[in-house]
Design an enzyme around this catalytic site. Structure first.
Site, short mmCIF file in Angstrom:
data_model
loop_
_atom_site.label_atom_id
_atom_site.label_comp_id
_atom_site.label_asym_id
_atom_site.label_seq_id
_atom_site.Cartn_x
_atom_site.Cartn_y
_atom_site.Cartn_z
N LYS A 144 -0.32 19.14 -11.48
CA LYS A 144 -0.46 20.00 -12.66
C LYS A 144 -1.16 19.20 -13.73
O LYS A 144 -1.35 17.99 -13.58
CB LYS A 144 0.91 20.46 -13.15
CG LYS A 144 1.92 19.32 -13.31
CD LYS A 144 3.33 19.80 -13.64
CE LYS A 144 4.04 20.39 -12.48
NZ LYS A 144 4.54 21.72 -12.73
N ARG A 145 -1.58 19.86 -14.82
CA ARG A 145 -2.15 19.12 -15.93
C ARG A 145 -1.21 18.00 -16.34
O ARG A 145 0.02 18.14 -16.26
CB ARG A 145 -2.42 20.05 -17.12
CG ARG A 145 -3.61 20.97 -16.93
CD ARG A 145 -4.89 20.20 -16.73
NE ARG A 145 -5.32 19.59 -17.97
CZ ARG A 145 -6.40 20.00 -18.66
NH1 ARG A 145 -7.15 20.98 -18.21
NH2 ARG A 145 -6.73 19.39 -19.78
N THR B 166 3.59 28.07 -12.56
CA THR B 166 3.26 28.85 -11.37
C THR B 166 3.12 27.96 -10.15
O THR B 166 3.29 28.44 -9.03
CB THR B 166 1.97 29.68 -11.56
OG1 THR B 166 0.95 28.83 -12.08
CG2 THR B 166 2.19 30.85 -12.47
N HIS C 260 1.93 32.60 -24.17
CA HIS C 260 2.03 31.60 -23.11
C HIS C 260 2.70 30.32 -23.53
O HIS C 260 2.85 29.40 -22.72
CB HIS C 260 0.64 31.24 -22.57
CG HIS C 260 0.09 32.27 -21.63
ND1 HIS C 260 0.37 32.26 -20.29
CD2 HIS C 260 -0.69 33.35 -21.85
CE1 HIS C 260 -0.25 33.28 -19.71
NE2 HIS C 260 -0.88 33.97 -20.64
N LYS D 273 4.10 28.53 -6.05
CA LYS D 273 3.23 28.27 -4.89
C LYS D 273 3.91 27.30 -3.93
O LYS D 273 3.86 27.49 -2.71
CB LYS D 273 1.90 27.65 -5.35
CG LYS D 273 1.08 28.49 -6.31
CD LYS D 273 -0.02 27.62 -6.95
CE LYS D 273 -0.62 28.28 -8.17
NZ LYS D 273 -1.43 27.32 -8.97
N LYS E 251 5.36 17.95 -19.51
CA LYS E 251 5.57 18.15 -18.06
C LYS E 251 6.23 16.93 -17.42
O LYS E 251 6.70 16.99 -16.28
CB LYS E 251 4.24 18.47 -17.38
CG LYS E 251 3.67 19.84 -17.76
CD LYS E 251 2.33 20.07 -17.08
CE LYS E 251 1.68 21.40 -17.43
NZ LYS E 251 2.27 22.55 -16.72
#
Ligand SMILES: *Cc1c(COP(=O)(O)O)cnc(C)c1O
Length: 816
Positions: free
Chosen positions: A554-555, A661, A363, A665, A560
């Site tokens: 998101k986290r 992901t 991952h 969505k 990110k």
């Protein structure tokens, strides 16, 4: 709108209503008059579970009779969220449930809202596991999830003075109506102790693991319904219970975990989920949890297998074990121990069987997330497992030596044991060596595994490496989260899209139909108004539903790049002050948790909140630009934000996000994406059409080149006047009276090299944002592109992903 119920439907509604009252009275001991919403929820959930139970037993019997291969999906995380709505939809009970509750004077929405999220995961990895068990049941695969029944799930996040505060998540697992405890299936799990070297009757070396202590593992089943197919599988969650002789080592991981610790006695292995995402905690209790999960699961594996056969050579015909990251990689070692020590299987045969059974999903490429466990810790906790790892390594290194004779460097770099600075077990190498397949989670990611992460392993065993691009379940992420979009799809495609998402391509033919686009505009508007209510309730911020909703949920992590997003907001704010603003209105919505020990991520949350405070209240902005940080991001909140998003922020530094992901969505729900060419973004962009994807930034290849060339973020900062002004505002006191508060962010960007390339990508990002904002002003063409986006998203159903695992990894391709 509502149809008049037929007599038959009336009877069903009555029956359901009576069942709810029955459970309320006889299982929960109360009557309607003194029951809270949460009591009604529990009663209803018990009714639903009762309906699932018959299907569960018939599914298990049917799979057993068909001698189906069983898939054991082992994961330290299952981020499930709420289950009521999902179960009602999958069982086709939604409408009569609403009617039955109405007949009792109750509102379904209020009852459903009272369900606590099961937050047994941190983020994408755990949510993937939840989507996968949904798809396995829907595809009628004999597949079960295996995880830990944490007493405390992921912490609740509160924001106080702009800062994240963590509160324990006591989700009352012991009272969850979804979980069925099986005391009678308690398992004994040994650990600690020592190895005694003895010889067997043939005079062969036969080590004995002695003087161990034991933990008791208790399985709990959470039933997983397929969509409209009568298949019910299970997610088995194990809780730990101390035996009398077991003295647990107290653990220590910062204030949050200490706080939880205050409440615990000795039996704490399943007490709490480690709250860090993408970084290794490295604590003894975590290794104990990983072993505990694997040991419990393998007892179930062996039990189930022996129902079919006593010939262990048949193990790979009946069993596939999928390792969700390296966290359960000890399954490889535990299976070897069982075969060799308990069933006296010859080592080479045991090793062949183990490899054919196990497969590993990688991952992450980030070095700090790769698990390595100290040999000293192993020796203490799992002495026999360490011996087995050494033996696996010895044989593996002989293979390396045969492959590349004389390459001492390879023997060191490929060894399962890292020697310097401290002896450690490299779990990813163990997982690769012990599996027959190793997969990444998006095409780019799978390529980078081969070229950058473990190139030598790839060259030695190229046939193992494969890709399975992630997906998400359309049941939860369209049908449940976005009922209006769901009925739109039913109207225009029929209802088969739920299990055959490729039907979405038929929408392409409709993108020039004005009425259809108008429907889509209305649906988005409705969802945005609903989200606006949540924002005003939770944050007291009024937002304009006609503004563009730009969402990054998101986290919180440097890679990110929530920071890039908020720097853009600051730039726009400065332009408004200078009277040179781009076309607005716009709302930037953020939501996400930072790991409790991750200081930089927590500071970024604080920056977002301080910028929000300034921008939202500055009369010069006049409400045209708003910033919202929604507290306590979790699955049920995601289900509200995603259907309301216009623009999806997927802006990780290229080469860092394995797949993502939430990108899927959001696009499925009609958001256009602004994103880097990273992870699954690349495949999404190809699927939805490049003209519907605002791509920007350096490619993974360019990032790698620039890293190697040693770029200077300080030069970038100096050479760029506008950007410099934006960054300087971090230390000018504009956003907080304490000028020094955000200086760690400033220094990370300017003096410490800006590891995630915020500065290098800023211009390109700014440009893409401006384009998106300009395009948004044409509502009609924007929604045409939204429909085109939805139409391309069929391949991102987790049903497609699970079919891929079945055919390429598990060797079961006889799916319907
Ligand atoms: C989908 C999801 C994630 C994963 O989001 P990414 O943007 O892929 O990191 C995390 N948390 C929740 C609650 C989710 O639903």
């Amino acid at each position: 709108m509502k149809n008049i119920p037929s007599t038959q439907e009336k009877n069903k509604i009555n029956e359901l209503r009576n069942c709810i009252l029955y459970e309320l009275k006889y299982s929960l001991g109360m009557t309607l008059s003194n029951a809270s919403s949460s009591d009604i929820f529990s009663a209803l959930a018990l009714v639903v579970r009762r309906n699932q139970m018959d299907d569960y037993f018939s599914t298990q019997e049917r799979h057993y009779q068909a001698r189906k291969k069983r898939i054991y999906y082992i994961s330290m995380e299952f981020l499930i969220g709420q289950s009521l709505r999902n179960n009602l939809i999958n069982q086709g009970m939604m409408e009569i449930t609403k009617a039955a509750l109405e007949s009792l004077g109750l509102d379904f929405e209020i009852i459903a809202k009272s369900e606590e999220d099961a937050a047994l995961g941190n983020g994408g990895l755990g949510r993937l596991a939840a989507c996968f068990i949904d798809s396995m049941a829907t595809l009628d695969i004999a597949g079960s999830g295996h995880g830990i029944k944490y007493e405390y799930g992921l912490f609740h996040q509160q924001i106080q003075d702009g800062k994240q505060i963590e509160k324990p998540d006591d989700w009352h697992a012991s009272h969850s109506p979804w979980l069925i405890e099986h005391q009678s299936q308690a398992m004994i799990i040994p650990l600690y102790g020592r190895i005694v070297k003895v010889q067997d009757q043939q005079g062969d070396y036969n080590p004995m693991w002695m003087d161990w202590k034991i933990i008791i593992g208790i399985p709990h089943d959470y039933l997983v319904s397929g969509y409209n197919n009568n298949t019910v599988n299970s997610l088995r969650l194990y809780s730990a219970c101390a035996s009398d002789s077991f003295d647990i080592h107290i653990f220590n991981h910062g204030d949050y975990l200490n706080a939880v610790n205050q409440k615990i006695a000795s039996e704490n292995i399943s007490k709490v989920l480690y709250p860090s995402d993408e970084v290794l905690a490295g604590k003894e209790l975590r290794l104990t949890q990983e072993y505990f999960l694997v040991a419990c699961t393998l007892r179930d594996v062996m039990h189930d297998f022996f129902l079919h056969s006593t010939d262990l050579n048949q193990l790979p015909e009946f069993v596939a074990i999928q390792l969700n990251d390296t966290h359960p990689a000890l399954a490889i070692v535990e299976l070897m121990r069982i075969l060799v020590d308990e069933y006296a299987v010859d080592w080479d045969i045991a090793w062949d069987l183990t490899q054919r059974v196990c497969a590993y999903t990688n991952h992450t490429l980030m070095p700090e997330a790769l698990e390595k466990w100290s040999v000293t810790l192993f020796e203490l906790l799992l002495p026999r497992h360490l011996q087995i790892i050494y033996e696996i390594n010895k044989r593996f290194l002989l293979e390396v030596e045969r492959w590349q004779p004389g390459r001492i460097d390879l023997l060191a770099s490929m060894s399962l044991i890292e020697e310097i600075p401290e002896k450690k077990v490299r779990m990813a190498y163990l997982a690769i060596v012990g599996s027959h397949k190793v997969n990444g989670v998006a095409k780019l990611h799978s390529e980078l595994i081969k070229s950058n992460l473990v190139p030598d392993f790839y060259h030695l065993m190229p046939e193992k490496f494969t890709n399975q691009t992630n997906g998400v379940t359309p049941r939860r992420w369209i049908q449940q989260a976005n009922p209006r979009l769901s009925s739109f799809l039913d109207r225009h495609l029929g209802n088969k899209w739920v299990t055959n998402l490729n039907l979405l391509t038929k929408l392409k033919a409709l993108t020039d139909d004005r009425n259809i686009i108008d429907e889509l505009v209305e649906i988005k508007k409705y969802n945005k108004i609903k989200l606006s209510h949540i924002v005003s309730q939770q944050q007291g911020i009024v937002i304009n539903p006609d503004a563009m909703f730009d969402c990054q949920i998101k986290r919180i992590h440097e890679y990110k790049r929530q920071l890039l997003n908020i720097l853009y907001v600051i730039r726009v704010y400065q332009k408004i002050i200078d009277g040179a603003a781009p076309i607005l209105p716009k709302v930037h919505i953020f939501s996400g948790k930072a790991a409790p020990g991750y200081a930089m991520a927590k500071l970024i949350i604080q920056l977002i909140n301080q910028v929000a405070l300034k921008v939202n209240n500055d009369p010069k902005v006049n409400g045209q630009l708003k910033v919202v940080f929604l507290e306590d991001y979790k699955v049920s909140l995601a289900e509200h934000v995603i259907p309301a998003a216009d623009l999806s922020e997927q802006i990780s530094t290229a080469g860092t996000e394995a797949s993502g992901t939430s990108n899927m969505k959001l696009a499925m729900n009609g958001a256009l994406t602004i994103g880097t060419l990273d992870g699954a973004n690349i495949e999404i962009r190809d699927a939805v059409g490049h003209e519907n994807f605002y791509s920007f930034g350096l490619s993974a290849h360019q990032i790698a080149e620039q890293r190697a060339a040693g770029r200077s973020s300080y030069d970038e900062y100096l050479s760029h006047a506008e950007l410099k002004a934006t960054i300087d505002s971090l230390i000018s006191g504009t956003f907080h009276s304490d000028k020094n508060l955000f200086s760690p962010i400033f220094h990370m960007l300017v003096s410490h090299g800006d590891h995630y390339f915020h500065l290098a990508d800023f211009d390109s990002y700014y440009h893409a944002q401006s384009q998106a904002l300009a395009d948004y002003s044409d509502t009609y063409s924007w929604h045409q592109r939204a429909l085109r986006t939805i139409s391309g998203m069929g391949e991102f159903s987790s049903d497609r992903t699970i079919r891929g695992y079945s055919a390429d990894i598990w060797g079961i391709d006889s799916l319907k």
